[in-house]
Design an enzyme around this catalytic site. Structure first.
Site, PDB file in Angstrom:
ATOM      1  N   GLN A  17       0.771  -1.237   0.000  1.00  0.00           N
ATOM      2  CA  GLN A  17       0.000   0.000   0.000  1.00  0.00           C
ATOM      3  C   GLN A  17       0.804   1.290   0.000  1.00  0.00           C
ATOM      4  OE1 GLN A  17      -3.493   2.246   2.624  1.00  0.00           O
ATOM      5  NE2 GLN A  17      -3.054   0.111   3.008  1.00  0.00           N
ATOM      6  N   SER A  18       1.817   1.414   0.843  1.00  0.00           N
ATOM      7  CA  SER A  18       2.476   2.714   0.994  1.00  0.00           C
ATOM      8  C   SER A  18       3.120   3.177  -0.313  1.00  0.00           C
ATOM      9  CB  SER A  18       3.523   2.651   2.110  1.00  0.00           C
ATOM     10  OG  SER A  18       4.518   1.674   1.820  1.00  0.00           O
ATOM     11  N   ARG A  38       7.203  -9.759 -10.007  1.00  0.00           N
ATOM     12  CA  ARG A  38       7.795 -11.086 -10.186  1.00  0.00           C
ATOM     13  C   ARG A  38       6.931 -11.925 -11.117  1.00  0.00           C
ATOM     14  NH1 ARG A  38       8.252 -12.857  -4.038  1.00  0.00           N
ATOM     15  NH2 ARG A  38       6.226 -11.805  -4.107  1.00  0.00           N
ATOM     16  N   ASN A  96       9.566   0.214  -1.692  1.00  0.00           N
ATOM     17  CA  ASN A  96       9.222   0.126  -0.272  1.00  0.00           C
ATOM     18  C   ASN A  96       9.535  -1.264   0.273  1.00  0.00           C
ATOM     19  OD1 ASN A  96       7.042  -1.029  -1.727  1.00  0.00           O
ATOM     20  ND2 ASN A  96       5.588  -0.593  -0.088  1.00  0.00           N
ATOM     21  N   PHE A  97      10.706  -1.801  -0.156  1.00  0.00           N
ATOM     22  CA  PHE A  97      11.162  -3.082   0.355  1.00  0.00           C
ATOM     23  C   PHE A  97      11.609  -2.940   1.813  1.00  0.00           C
ATOM     24  CE2 PHE A  97      12.223  -3.818  -4.264  1.00  0.00           C
ATOM     25  CZ  PHE A  97      11.279  -4.806  -4.471  1.00  0.00           C
ATOM     26  N   ALA A  98      11.809  -4.073   2.465  1.00  0.00           N
ATOM     27  CA  ALA A  98      12.356  -4.070   3.813  1.00  0.00           C
ATOM     28  C   ALA A  98      13.771  -3.502   3.778  1.00  0.00           C
ATOM     29  CB  ALA A  98      12.361  -5.491   4.374  1.00  0.00           C
ATOM     30  N   GLU A 139       1.131  -0.773   8.648  1.00  0.00           N
ATOM     31  CA  GLU A 139       0.240   0.349   8.939  1.00  0.00           C
ATOM     32  C   GLU A 139       0.069   0.636  10.420  1.00  0.00           C
ATOM     33  OE1 GLU A 139      -2.241   3.353   9.040  1.00  0.00           O
ATOM     34  OE2 GLU A 139      -1.643   2.606   7.074  1.00  0.00           O
ATOM     35  N   ASP A 168       0.357   3.915   5.969  1.00  0.00           N
ATOM     36  CA  ASP A 168       0.690   3.502   4.605  1.00  0.00           C
ATOM     37  C   ASP A 168       0.389   4.595   3.585  1.00  0.00           C
ATOM     38  OD1 ASP A 168       1.835   0.956   4.812  1.00  0.00           O
ATOM     39  OD2 ASP A 168      -0.105  -0.007   5.041  1.00  0.00           O
ATOM     40  N   GLY A 247      -8.571  21.384  18.468  1.00  0.00           N
ATOM     41  CA  GLY A 247      -8.275  22.770  18.147  1.00  0.00           C
ATOM     42  C   GLY A 247      -8.905  23.707  19.156  1.00  0.00           C
ATOM     43  N   GLY A 248      -8.999  24.957  18.786  1.00  0.00           N
ATOM     44  CA  GLY A 248      -9.532  25.952  19.693  1.00  0.00           C
ATOM     45  C   GLY A 248     -11.048  26.013  19.739  1.00  0.00           C
ATOM     46  N   GLN A 249     -11.731  25.263  18.866  1.00  0.00           N
ATOM     47  CA  GLN A 249     -13.192  25.271  18.817  1.00  0.00           C
ATOM     48  C   GLN A 249     -13.704  23.914  19.304  1.00  0.00           C
ATOM     49  OE1 GLN A 249     -14.458  28.129  18.068  1.00  0.00           O
ATOM     50  NE2 GLN A 249     -12.664  29.093  17.160  1.00  0.00           N
TER      51      GLN A 249
END
Length: 415
Positions: A17-18, A38, A96-98, A139, A168, A247-249
């Site tokens: 995914q990432s 592959r 994004n391999f190990a 993830e 991811d 946040g402020g609200q």
């Protein structure tokens, strides 16, 4: 119209995914993304979480639109030669391999840079340099290590991971931005460079308000907009704040009509200071406008729980959509809790291209998420994900390989 990234060629060594999130976004923006897989197997997600036997899963198809697929066995000498030819003719390599996998494949930064000094090598890793840099990360691990889980959930419960894939997909979006910056810098420098997006770093970037709150907590001992206030039950670290806005609200999720049977009959309601008089009038509490206990934002912080309980009495008489219509007339910030079914069927999201229906040769029609970034001069056309190895011959012919060359490569098992 030409696409924003027309002429940019991406060598996609990513999976799951990432990485695919990053390269799909670049493909949507017009880059030619060549996904290297592959032979006989491909990206592991082709077979994960299948809903139709023998057909590429939605997990794969929804992360690999607008790409071309090449199957390549880089352990074969001729396969390695093809890969080096691709490196010489591409602009960006994304992986994004190990940790250490690229080096074990003989694809160190030094070797790639020697083959193509203009090549940008972009990587997703779990952690940046440090004690965990050799660890594999997924993830939910990223959400935990980046601070999201410890600050998500209710104060009397355990840490909770988000349904949003901030580890991811969030990292993939950060990496895409880094790649675009490196491409732009190359127009001046003429050189490629390494781009790294650690998943822990990306999650922390999305949790920056919590790091802000950590420093505030250390200085003041409390966080007034958190539900723990005014009880004052704060420890040394930022606590879980339930549905507080951060946040402020002040904001909270409130039940609406039908909540007894519909798990998503809720609305997010923000008591913005500027519209406080309107809030009071809508719920029938005009006296709160001048009451010293409710008249100022600071005073209301002491009474948020009863305030939201009273507002909820009103929201429970309306469906979330009825409440939205009324509240929007007064510019009161709010939002319905939409289920995935409601999002999938939303005609406005279809019209804007945020949700897209795509035709696939083996799956048939299916829904996917479209490009969230809208460019006026480069509209996105969402194309189906490729079949495994669908474009091998096409890409290799572009590299100059003849029909005879392709036969030899197949005979060796390189493609």
């Amino acid at each position: 119209m030409s696409k924003a990234l027309s002429g940019v060629r991406i060598l996609d060594f990513t999976h799951v995914q990432s990485g695919p999130t990053c390269t799909q976004l670049l493909a949507w923006l017009g880059a030619d993304v060549i996904k290297v897989e592959r032979p006989g197997e491909g990206d592991a997600t082709r077979g994960q979480l299948r809903d139709i036997p023998g057909v590429d899963s939605l997990y794969f198809t929804m992360l690999n639109h607008n790409k071309r697929s090449v199957t390549l066995n880089t352990k074969k000498p001729k396969g390695k030669q093809v890969l080096e030819s691709l490196i010489k003719q591409c602009d960006v390599l994304v992986e994004n391999f190990a940790p250490g996998a690229m080096e074990r494949m003989g694809l160190s930064w030094e070797h790639i840079h020697k083959l193509n000094p203009k090549m940008i090598v972009a990587s997703v890793k779990g952690f940046g340099p440090g004690r965990y840099e050799d660890c594999k990360v997924y993830e939910n691990v990223a959400q935990c290590a980046g601070g999201a889980a410890s600050t998500t959930g209710f104060e009397d419960g355990p840490p909770v991971v988000s349904g949003a894939q901030i580890g991811d997909s969030g990292t993939g979006l950060h990496l895409a931005l880094g790649i675009l910056a490196a491409l732009y810098q190359r127009t001046h420098s003429g050189r490629g460079q390494k781009v790294l997006a650690p998943m822990q770093d990306a999650v922390l970037n999305l949790c920056r308000v919590k790091l802000r709150d950590q420093q505030r907590l250390e200085r003041t001992g409390s966080l007034h907009e958190y539900p723990q206030y005014p009880d004052g039950k704060f420890g040394e670290a930022v606590p879980r704040a339930g549905n507080a806005s951060g946040g402020g609200q002040p904001g909270w999720i409130l039940r609406c009509k039908g909540w007894e049977t519909d798990p998503n009959a809720y609305i997010y309601f923000i008591t913005q200071a500027a519209v406080w008089p309107a809030v009071c009038k809508v719920i029938g509490e005009e006296g709160w406008i001048t009451d010293e206990a409710y008249a100022t934002p600071q005073a209301r912080l002491l009474h948020l729980k009863p305030i939201f309980a009273r507002i909820e009495q009103w929201t429970m008489t309306k469906t979330k959509f009825e409440a939205m219509e009324i509240l929007n007339e007064f510019d009161i910030p709010c939002g319905p809790i939409l289920s995935m079914k409601e999002i999938a069927e939303d005609p406005w999201l279809r019209k804007s291209g945020t949700v897209v229906e795509v035709e696939h040769p083996t799956r048939g029609k299916h829904l996917t998420v479209g490009n969230p970034i809208k460019l006026s001069d480069s509209p996105t056309e969402v194309l189906r994900a490729p079949l495994l190895g669908e474009h091998t011959d096409e890409v290799l012919r572009e590299l100059g390989y003849s029909a005879e060359d392709l036969e030899l490569l197949r005979a060796e098992g390189a493609i």
